[in-house]
Design a protein around this motif. Structure first.
Motif, PDB file in Angstrom:
ATOM      1  N   TYR B 163      24.049  21.373   2.616  1.00 46.59           N
ATOM      2  CA  TYR B 163      23.288  22.621   2.452  1.00 46.59           C
ATOM      3  C   TYR B 163      22.371  22.528   1.237  1.00 46.59           C
ATOM      4  O   TYR B 163      21.182  22.805   1.296  1.00 46.59           O
ATOM      5  CB  TYR B 163      24.215  23.816   2.256  1.00 46.59           C
ATOM      6  CG  TYR B 163      24.972  24.238   3.481  1.00 46.59           C
ATOM      7  CD1 TYR B 163      24.290  24.714   4.608  1.00 46.59           C
ATOM      8  CD2 TYR B 163      26.368  24.188   3.513  1.00 46.59           C
ATOM      9  CE1 TYR B 163      24.990  25.100   5.726  1.00 46.59           C
ATOM     10  CE2 TYR B 163      27.067  24.576   4.637  1.00 46.59           C
ATOM     11  CZ  TYR B 163      26.379  25.036   5.749  1.00 46.59           C
ATOM     12  OH  TYR B 163      27.064  25.415   6.845  1.00 46.59           O
ATOM     13  N   GLU B 164      23.000  22.128   0.123  1.00 46.95           N
ATOM     14  CA  GLU B 164      22.220  22.061  -1.103  1.00 46.95           C
ATOM     15  C   GLU B 164      21.193  20.936  -1.033  1.00 46.95           C
ATOM     16  O   GLU B 164      20.045  21.095  -1.463  1.00 46.95           O
ATOM     17  CB  GLU B 164      23.140  21.866  -2.312  1.00 46.95           C
ATOM     18  CG  GLU B 164      22.417  22.154  -3.610  1.00 46.95           C
ATOM     19  CD  GLU B 164      23.185  21.658  -4.821  1.00 46.95           C
ATOM     20  OE1 GLU B 164      24.265  21.094  -4.650  1.00 46.95           O
ATOM     21  OE2 GLU B 164      22.685  21.842  -5.933  1.00 46.95           O
ATOM     22  N   ALA B 167      18.160  22.038   0.768  1.00 49.48           N
ATOM     23  CA  ALA B 167      17.326  22.918  -0.049  1.00 49.48           C
ATOM     24  C   ALA B 167      16.501  22.103  -1.039  1.00 49.48           C
ATOM     25  O   ALA B 167      15.302  22.344  -1.225  1.00 49.48           O
ATOM     26  CB  ALA B 167      18.196  23.924  -0.793  1.00 49.48           C
ATOM     27  N   ARG B 168      17.160  21.124  -1.667  1.00 47.75           N
ATOM     28  CA  ARG B 168      16.447  20.300  -2.645  1.00 47.75           C
ATOM     29  C   ARG B 168      15.366  19.456  -1.969  1.00 47.75           C
ATOM     30  O   ARG B 168      14.274  19.300  -2.484  1.00 47.75           O
ATOM     31  CB  ARG B 168      17.429  19.381  -3.392  1.00 47.75           C
ATOM     32  CG  ARG B 168      18.474  20.123  -4.229  1.00 47.75           C
ATOM     33  CD  ARG B 168      17.837  20.899  -5.375  1.00 47.75           C
ATOM     34  NE  ARG B 168      16.980  20.061  -6.207  1.00 47.75           N
ATOM     35  CZ  ARG B 168      17.395  19.279  -7.184  1.00 47.75           C
ATOM     36  NH1 ARG B 168      18.684  19.209  -7.465  1.00 47.75           N
ATOM     37  NH2 ARG B 168      16.557  18.573  -7.888  1.00 47.75           N
ATOM     38  N   ALA B 172      13.178  22.892  -3.357  1.00 53.94           N
ATOM     39  CA  ALA B 172      13.719  23.865  -4.298  1.00 53.94           C
ATOM     40  C   ALA B 172      14.221  23.149  -5.545  1.00 53.94           C
ATOM     41  O   ALA B 172      14.831  22.081  -5.451  1.00 53.94           O
ATOM     42  CB  ALA B 172      14.852  24.653  -3.654  1.00 53.94           C
ATOM     43  N   ARG B 176      16.859  27.143  -8.419  1.00 54.39           N
ATOM     44  CA  ARG B 176      16.556  27.911  -7.219  1.00 54.39           C
ATOM     45  C   ARG B 176      17.557  27.574  -6.104  1.00 54.39           C
ATOM     46  O   ARG B 176      18.046  28.462  -5.398  1.00 54.39           O
ATOM     47  CB  ARG B 176      15.135  27.592  -6.769  1.00 54.39           C
ATOM     48  CG  ARG B 176      14.738  28.442  -5.606  1.00 54.39           C
ATOM     49  CD  ARG B 176      13.267  28.707  -5.542  1.00 54.39           C
ATOM     50  NE  ARG B 176      13.019  29.358  -4.268  1.00 54.39           N
ATOM     51  CZ  ARG B 176      11.956  29.121  -3.528  1.00 54.39           C
ATOM     52  NH1 ARG B 176      11.034  28.280  -3.942  1.00 54.39           N
ATOM     53  NH2 ARG B 176      11.809  29.742  -2.391  1.00 54.39           N
ATOM     54  N   ALA B 177      17.875  26.293  -5.962  1.00 53.09           N
ATOM     55  CA  ALA B 177      18.848  25.885  -4.941  1.00 53.09           C
ATOM     56  C   ALA B 177      20.202  26.537  -5.218  1.00 53.09           C
ATOM     57  O   ALA B 177      20.893  26.995  -4.312  1.00 53.09           O
ATOM     58  CB  ALA B 177      18.992  24.372  -4.919  1.00 53.09           C
ATOM     59  N   ILE B 179      20.761  29.392  -6.870  1.00 50.76           N
ATOM     60  CA  ILE B 179      20.762  30.839  -6.644  1.00 50.76           C
ATOM     61  C   ILE B 179      20.601  31.197  -5.172  1.00 50.76           C
ATOM     62  O   ILE B 179      21.273  32.091  -4.668  1.00 50.76           O
ATOM     63  CB  ILE B 179      19.658  31.515  -7.496  1.00 50.76           C
ATOM     64  CG1 ILE B 179      20.047  31.393  -8.980  1.00 50.76           C
ATOM     65  CG2 ILE B 179      19.490  32.988  -7.117  1.00 50.76           C
ATOM     66  CD1 ILE B 179      18.986  31.854  -9.927  1.00 50.76           C
ATOM     67  N   THR B 180      19.727  30.473  -4.465  1.00 51.39           N
ATOM     68  CA  THR B 180      19.457  30.892  -3.085  1.00 51.39           C
ATOM     69  C   THR B 180      20.395  30.255  -2.071  1.00 51.39           C
ATOM     70  O   THR B 180      20.550  30.780  -0.969  1.00 51.39           O
ATOM     71  CB  THR B 180      18.003  30.551  -2.684  1.00 51.39           C
ATOM     72  OG1 THR B 180      17.805  29.151  -2.872  1.00 51.39           O
ATOM     73  CG2 THR B 180      17.000  31.344  -3.491  1.00 51.39           C
ATOM     74  N   VAL B 181      21.031  29.130  -2.406  1.00 52.67           N
ATOM     75  CA  VAL B 181      21.883  28.470  -1.414  1.00 52.67           C
ATOM     76  C   VAL B 181      23.366  28.506  -1.791  1.00 52.67           C
ATOM     77  O   VAL B 181      24.213  28.991  -1.037  1.00 52.67           O
ATOM     78  CB  VAL B 181      21.431  27.011  -1.181  1.00 52.67           C
ATOM     79  CG1 VAL B 181      22.352  26.321  -0.193  1.00 52.67           C
ATOM     80  CG2 VAL B 181      20.003  26.992  -0.672  1.00 52.67           C
ATOM     81  N   PRO B 184      25.059  32.369  -2.458  1.00 49.12           N
ATOM     82  CA  PRO B 184      25.448  33.110  -1.260  1.00 49.12           C
ATOM     83  C   PRO B 184      26.629  32.481  -0.520  1.00 49.12           C
ATOM     84  O   PRO B 184      27.469  33.188   0.026  1.00 49.12           O
ATOM     85  CB  PRO B 184      24.184  33.065  -0.390  1.00 49.12           C
ATOM     86  CG  PRO B 184      23.073  32.814  -1.329  1.00 49.12           C
ATOM     87  CD  PRO B 184      23.625  31.992  -2.435  1.00 49.12           C
TER      88      PRO B 184
END
Lengths: 285, 263
Positions: B163-164, B167-168, B172, B176-177, B179-181, B184
């Motif tokens: 997941y992370e 995002a990267r 991101a 940001r990764a 906080i947004t991934v 949550p």
């Protein structure tokens, strides 16, 4: 594409925990260790004069009696919770999954709710004009109220009751992980129920037994409000003694030495636990 | 023979039921007596709800309850931030001192509370911090951190790292990764840890007893004091309210965890 983990960011995120632990765990505990070698002065304060006197005073009868009593209470509480908890965890592990989860929730909730309030509930039941005595007298089983509270037995009862979930949860977690095919194999090879239990189930769940015993033994020396409320002066534990030296006794160095006894006890049991159950969590979380 | 077998088969179930009943008996008694008309609550004399309004009119009780809420709120906030950041950082770094830090950070819930209370008492007196709200918050946050640390850490171990990475890869930055991934994904675990910490803080007697100043008594400390001296008629209603608060917090924490572990 694999990226190297962001080292700087990781360390930065670790800083608050690191600082907090250093300032509010390591320093305070270190200071108690230092204080345990200091001398109390006449003004209820502490002088920086090194001494072993506080540790020597542990063997004074007034301290020793309570230490021994605390140890006795801890051993009996551990045994009682094990005797009551093992059958419970065993029976629980044989239930259907949905039932198991429900029982788990039912055990966990009191585990996390105030031991003080639950102790108070027992006081309401057990005191001389409480519910239990009223029922017994109503049934003409006793003429006058029985003194259930304010003795060693009441303290042992209160401790066992409060700490039972601490025993059940790790026991259950190790029983649940038990591979049933092992038991089937042993039964197929002709072992009776008892023999399969003694040669397979019991040894395989030993880590659960050890962590359960640890989780009961250590807190039992500190739960002084149980002996305070249910024992009313009898059945005092190490926690009572520390609390006495911190308040009315006004002898912090002595309290510190007793605290260190407690911390060493915790480390020892943690060490024993690590040896036996190196796998995962205590089964509590 | 058959009936005998049927009877013995029922024994484990009965045993489970019996122990569970005993576990809940004192709680049920406290709740039941909170509706008892007779003020001293010895004999059952009739149903009443008058103790609940009386509770809210007692200024001492309300003040101590408010103190408890403030202390629990601040400690949970501090512990939530420090514990979550620490759990994420610990799951990333491979430096050896991190393992040592994790063990030491767990000490506050491994050592008996009275030893911890003593450590805070002597340290705060050394640095001149008086007993009161600040001392309460600092000490409570310290024993709240381990709960959040453990629960979030467990959740992170079960988390799929892709997941992370995704995002990267999509551009991101690390913050940001996170906080947004990540946040949550671990939010149920954080909330579960915070609720548990909240319950622990609301319930704490031993540490609070030594940290509370004359005007900053927390609710459990007030109850403890009253149990040893004169038991006021409202005490059962008081206990029922706290039991209710912690029950809800703990049950919600458990539900969140069983739900959160599915992703």
């Amino acid at each position: 594409m694999r990226r190297k983990p962001n080292k700087k960011g990781g360390l930065l995120a670790l800083m608050p925990l690191y600082l907090w632990t250093l300032l509010l765990v390591v320093f305070p505990m270190g200071y108690v260790l230092v204080m345990s070698f200091m001398t109390k002065n006449d003004q209820f304060g502490v002088d920086f004069i090194l001494t072993l006197g506080n540790y020597i005073r542990l063997s004074d009868p007034s301290n020793m009696n309570i230490l021994l009593n605390s140890l006795k209470t801890a051993v009996f509480t551990t045994l009682l919770t094990l005797l009551l908890g093992y059958p419970f965890a065993f029976a629980m592990s044989k239930r259907k999954k949905s039932q198991r989860n429900l029982i788990m929730l039912l055990v966990i909730v009191p585990f996390w709710t105030s031991a003080l309030l639950r102790t108070y509930g027992w006081m309401l039941l057990m005191r001389s004009n409480g519910l239990l005595n009223n029922v017994l007298m109503g049934l003409h089983l006793t003429e006058k109220p029985i003194q259930f509270l304010y003795n060693n037995g009441a303290v042992l009862f209160g401790m066992t009751y409060s700490l039972l979930p601490f025993m059940i949860l790790p026991l259950y977690s190790s029983l649940e992980k038990l591979d049933n095919s092992l038991l089937e194999a042993s039964r197929d090879l002709g072992a009776g129920r008892l023999r399969s239990f003694l040669t397979i189930t019991l040894p395989m769940t030993l880590p659960g037994v050890v962590s359960g015993c640890m989780l009961v033994f250590v807190p039992s020396v500190g739960l002084y409000f149980i002996s305070d409320l249910m024992g009313g002066g009898s059945g005092m534990v190490l926690g009572n003694l520390i609390s006495y030296y911190l308040t009315t006794g006004r002898d912090w160095p002595m309290g510190a030495a007793l605290s260190m006894v407690m911390v060493v006890l915790t480390f020892l049991t943690m060490g024993v636990y690590r040896r036996f159950a190196s796998n995962d969590s205590l089964g509590v979380f | 023979m058959r009936t005998l077998k049927r009877i013995t088969r029922g024994i484990p179930g009965l045993y489970l039921l019996l122990i569970l009943l005993l576990m809940y008996l004192p709680i049920v008694v406290v709740v039941a007596y909170s509706f008892n008309a007779q003020p001293k609550g010895l004999m059952w004399t009739g149903f009443t709800t008058e103790w609940y309004p009386a509770l809210f009119q007692n200024r001492q009780i309300m003040a101590s309850f408010k103190n408890s809420l403030i202390v629990a709120g601040w400690s949970c906030l501090i512990a939530g931030v420090i514990g979550t950041l620490g759990a994420v950082a610990l799951s990333r770094t491979k430096i050896r001192s991190a393992a040592a830090l994790e063990t030491v950070a767990m000490l506050p819930i491994m050592t008996p509370e009275i030893a911890l209370a003593m450590a805070f008492l002597v340290t705060f007196s050394l640095v001149g911090l008086p007993s009161g709200m600040l001392a309460l918050v600092l000490s409570h946050a310290t024993f709240c951190i381990p709960y959040i640390l453990i629960i979030v850490r467990t959740r992170l171990t079960g988390l799929n790292p892709s997941y992370e990475e995704a995002a990267r890869d999509l551009g991101a930055g690390p913050v940001r990764a996170f906080i947004t991934v990540i946040v949550p994904l671990i939010a149920p675990a954080i909330l579960s840890g915070v609720l548990l910490a909240f319950a622990m803080s609301m319930d704490d007697v031993i540490i609070s007893f030594f940290m509370a100043g004359p005007t900053s008594t927390t609710f459990p400390v007030y109850v403890f004091g009253k149990l040893k001296t004169d038991v006021p008629p409202t005490i059962n209603a008081m206990c029922t309210v706290t039991l209710g608060v912690t029950f809800i917090a703990v049950a919600a924490s458990q539900l969140l965890r069983s739900k959160g572990s599915n992703t």
